[in-house]
Scaffold this motif. Structure first.
Motif, PDB file in Angstrom:
ATOM      1  N   VAL A  38      27.174 -28.096  19.169  1.00 20.79           N
ATOM      2  CA  VAL A  38      26.569 -26.776  19.070  1.00 20.79           C
ATOM      3  C   VAL A  38      25.558 -26.844  17.928  1.00 20.79           C
ATOM      4  N   THR A  39      24.289 -26.697  18.281  1.00 20.21           N
ATOM      5  CA  THR A  39      23.234 -26.746  17.282  1.00 20.21           C
ATOM      6  C   THR A  39      22.764 -25.339  16.950  1.00 20.21           C
ATOM      7  N   HIS A  40      21.960 -25.229  15.916  1.00 21.64           N
ATOM      8  CA  HIS A  40      21.376 -23.936  15.569  1.00 21.64           C
ATOM      9  C   HIS A  40      20.498 -23.431  16.703  1.00 21.64           C
ATOM     10  N   PHE A  41      19.818 -24.337  17.395  1.00 23.15           N
ATOM     11  CA  PHE A  41      18.975 -23.930  18.517  1.00 23.15           C
ATOM     12  C   PHE A  41      19.818 -23.360  19.657  1.00 23.15           C
ATOM     13  N   GLU A  42      20.950 -24.004  19.944  1.00 23.04           N
ATOM     14  CA  GLU A  42      21.838 -23.495  20.994  1.00 23.04           C
ATOM     15  C   GLU A  42      22.404 -22.133  20.602  1.00 23.04           C
ATOM     16  N   LEU A  43      22.767 -21.976  19.340  1.00 17.64           N
ATOM     17  CA  LEU A  43      23.258 -20.675  18.884  1.00 17.64           C
ATOM     18  C   LEU A  43      22.182 -19.607  19.031  1.00 17.64           C
ATOM     19  N   ALA A  44      20.955 -19.934  18.630  1.00 18.79           N
ATOM     20  CA  ALA A  44      19.861 -18.970  18.732  1.00 18.79           C
ATOM     21  C   ALA A  44      19.603 -18.593  20.193  1.00 18.79           C
ATOM     22  N   ARG A  45      19.649 -19.578  21.079  1.00 15.35           N
ATOM     23  CA  ARG A  45      19.458 -19.292  22.505  1.00 15.35           C
ATOM     24  C   ARG A  45      20.575 -18.393  23.026  1.00 15.35           C
ATOM     25  N   MET A  46      21.799 -18.658  22.609  1.00 22.93           N
ATOM     26  CA  MET A  46      22.930 -17.835  23.049  1.00 22.93           C
ATOM     27  C   MET A  46      22.785 -16.403  22.531  1.00 22.93           C
ATOM     28  N   ILE A  47      22.401 -16.259  21.277  1.00 20.15           N
ATOM     29  CA  ILE A  47      22.219 -14.930  20.698  1.00 20.15           C
ATOM     30  C   ILE A  47      21.134 -14.172  21.457  1.00 20.15           C
ATOM     31  N   GLU A  48      20.054 -14.862  21.782  1.00 19.64           N
ATOM     32  CA  GLU A  48      18.963 -14.237  22.532  1.00 19.64           C
ATOM     33  C   GLU A  48      19.445 -13.787  23.911  1.00 19.64           C
ATOM     34  N   ARG A  49      20.195 -14.634  24.600  1.00 16.86           N
ATOM     35  CA  ARG A  49      20.712 -14.267  25.928  1.00 16.86           C
ATOM     36  C   ARG A  49      21.671 -13.088  25.834  1.00 16.86           C
ATOM     37  N   VAL A  50      22.561 -13.116  24.848  1.00 22.04           N
ATOM     38  CA  VAL A  50      23.513 -12.020  24.677  1.00 22.04           C
ATOM     39  C   VAL A  50      22.759 -10.724  24.398  1.00 22.04           C
ATOM     40  N   ASN A  51      21.715 -10.806  23.576  1.00 22.21           N
ATOM     41  CA  ASN A  51      20.915  -9.627  23.267  1.00 22.21           C
ATOM     42  C   ASN A  51      20.262  -9.063  24.536  1.00 22.21           C
ATOM     43  N   ARG A  52      19.733  -9.936  25.381  1.00 20.98           N
ATOM     44  CA  ARG A  52      19.128  -9.471  26.645  1.00 20.98           C
ATOM     45  C   ARG A  52      20.176  -8.827  27.545  1.00 20.98           C
ATOM     46  N   ARG A  53      21.362  -9.430  27.609  1.00 21.11           N
ATOM     47  CA  ARG A  53      22.435  -8.858  28.443  1.00 21.11           C
ATOM     48  C   ARG A  53      22.838  -7.480  27.914  1.00 21.11           C
ATOM     49  N   PHE A  54      22.904  -7.369  26.584  1.00 17.33           N
ATOM     50  CA  PHE A  54      23.285  -6.085  25.997  1.00 17.33           C
ATOM     51  C   PHE A  54      22.213  -5.032  26.273  1.00 17.33           C
ATOM     52  N   ALA A  55      20.942  -5.422  26.179  1.00 17.58           N
ATOM     53  CA  ALA A  55      19.854  -4.484  26.495  1.00 17.58           C
ATOM     54  C   ALA A  55      19.957  -4.034  27.947  1.00 17.58           C
ATOM     55  N   SER A  56      20.286  -4.947  28.836  1.00 17.66           N
ATOM     56  CA  SER A  56      20.454  -4.606  30.242  1.00 17.66           C
ATOM     57  C   SER A  56      21.622  -3.639  30.428  1.00 17.66           C
ATOM     58  N   LEU A  57      22.708  -3.891  29.713  1.00 15.29           N
ATOM     59  CA  LEU A  57      23.869  -3.007  29.767  1.00 15.29           C
ATOM     60  C   LEU A  57      23.504  -1.610  29.255  1.00 15.29           C
ATOM     61  N   LEU A  58      22.779  -1.554  28.137  1.00 16.52           N
ATOM     62  CA  LEU A  58      22.345  -0.257  27.603  1.00 16.52           C
ATOM     63  C   LEU A  58      21.460   0.473  28.610  1.00 16.52           C
ATOM     64  N   ARG A  59      20.551  -0.256  29.237  1.00 16.69           N
ATOM     65  CA  ARG A  59      19.655   0.339  30.232  1.00 16.69           C
ATOM     66  C   ARG A  59      20.480   0.955  31.370  1.00 16.69           C
ATOM     67  N   THR A  60      21.505   0.236  31.819  1.00 22.97           N
ATOM     68  CA  THR A  60      22.376   0.737  32.885  1.00 22.97           C
ATOM     69  C   THR A  60      23.106   2.002  32.451  1.00 22.97           C
ATOM     70  N   GLU A  61      23.662   1.974  31.249  1.00 20.65           N
ATOM     71  CA  GLU A  61      24.390   3.149  30.749  1.00 20.65           C
ATOM     72  C   GLU A  61      23.454   4.339  30.577  1.00 20.65           C
ATOM     73  N   MET A  62      22.234   4.083  30.107  1.00 16.23           N
ATOM     74  CA  MET A  62      21.273   5.175  29.930  1.00 16.23           C
ATOM     75  C   MET A  62      20.852   5.741  31.279  1.00 16.23           C
ATOM     76  N   ALA A  63      20.730   4.886  32.292  1.00 19.99           N
ATOM     77  CA  ALA A  63      20.392   5.365  33.641  1.00 19.99           C
ATOM     78  C   ALA A  63      21.510   6.270  34.166  1.00 19.99           C
ATOM     79  N   LYS A  64      22.761   5.886  33.913  1.00 20.07           N
ATOM     80  CA  LYS A  64      23.891   6.733  34.328  1.00 20.07           C
ATOM     81  C   LYS A  64      23.823   8.105  33.667  1.00 20.07           C
ATOM     82  N   LEU A  65      23.290   8.144  32.428  1.00 20.58           N
ATOM     83  CA  LEU A  65      23.174   9.399  31.686  1.00 20.58           C
ATOM     84  C   LEU A  65      21.901  10.167  32.046  1.00 20.58           C
ATOM     85  N   GLY A  66      21.054   9.561  32.890  1.00 21.17           N
ATOM     86  CA  GLY A  66      19.808  10.209  33.276  1.00 21.17           C
ATOM     87  C   GLY A  66      18.719  10.107  32.213  1.00 21.17           C
TER      88      GLY A  66
END
Length: 190
Positions: free
Chosen positions: A43-71
């Motif tokens: 596990v390198t710093h680059f792999e960690l950074a890539r994972m953090i970036e992917r998790v952040n995108r997934r979380f943004a997608s989750l927030l977008r979904t929840e906000m759509a449910k709220l209108g």
């Protein structure tokens, strides 16, 4: 695929709803063919950074979904995260920049959208008219409360028992340590 990234002794839940990975022989065969001994996992710093970036995108997608449910369609996940960062205090743009990972031009755009949508109030400083104080409005507080309520369900999925809670705390501490190390390295060098 997850198992190929982890040592063989780490167990990964392999079910999604009523579907088991074992129901797909080609996945099971690939998984067994690609097993690596624990000592080959790096596990390198680059792999960690890539994972953090992917998790952040997934979380943004989750927030977008929840906000759509709220209108909510007049602001996006990034603006919602700004609202949550402001919280229940009144602060300056500089203080807000210190709380998040925002670029100055982005935060100006986000704050304009939030103000236009009625989620925040921007009040000019009495002493310095160039400076403004920001606070969340009642509409913004309601959105934050709704997102926190929705987040509670995900927290229950992630933290089912004391071990899960401990693992989340370790993950948080590790990410915080990475933030400090990377921030200091960027400022002062290694």
């Amino acid at each position: 695929m997850i198992q190929t990234l982890l040592p063989s002794e780490v167990e990964v839940e392999t079910s999604i709803g009523d579907v088991e990975v074992a129901d797909f022989p080609e996945i099971t065969a690939k998984k067994q063919a690609h097993r690596h001994p624990a000592h080959t996992v790096v596990v390198t710093h680059f792999e960690l950074a890539r994972m953090i970036e992917r998790v952040n995108r997934r979380f943004a997608s989750l927030l977008r979904t929840e906000m759509a449910k709220l209108g909510i369609d007049d602001v996006g996940p990034a603006q919602a995260m700004v609202l949550l960062a402001i919280g229940d205090v009144e602060l300056s743009v500089g203080e807000l920049l210190d709380r998040g990972h925002y670029v100055g031009s982005n935060i100006s755009y986000y704050l304009k959208q939030l103000a236009d949508g009625g989620y925040i109030d921007r009040v000019a400083s009495q002493r310095d008219k160039r400076s403004a104080r920001i606070r969340v409005t009642e509409k913004g507080e309601q959105l934050c409360a709704n997102l926190r309520d929705a987040g509670g369900a995900y927290n229950r999925i992630l933290a089912r028992d004391a071990d899960d809670l401990r693992n989340l705390e370790i993950a948080f501490q590790t990410l915080h340590r990475l933030e400090l190390v990377w921030g200091n390295a960027a400022r002062y060098g290694i």
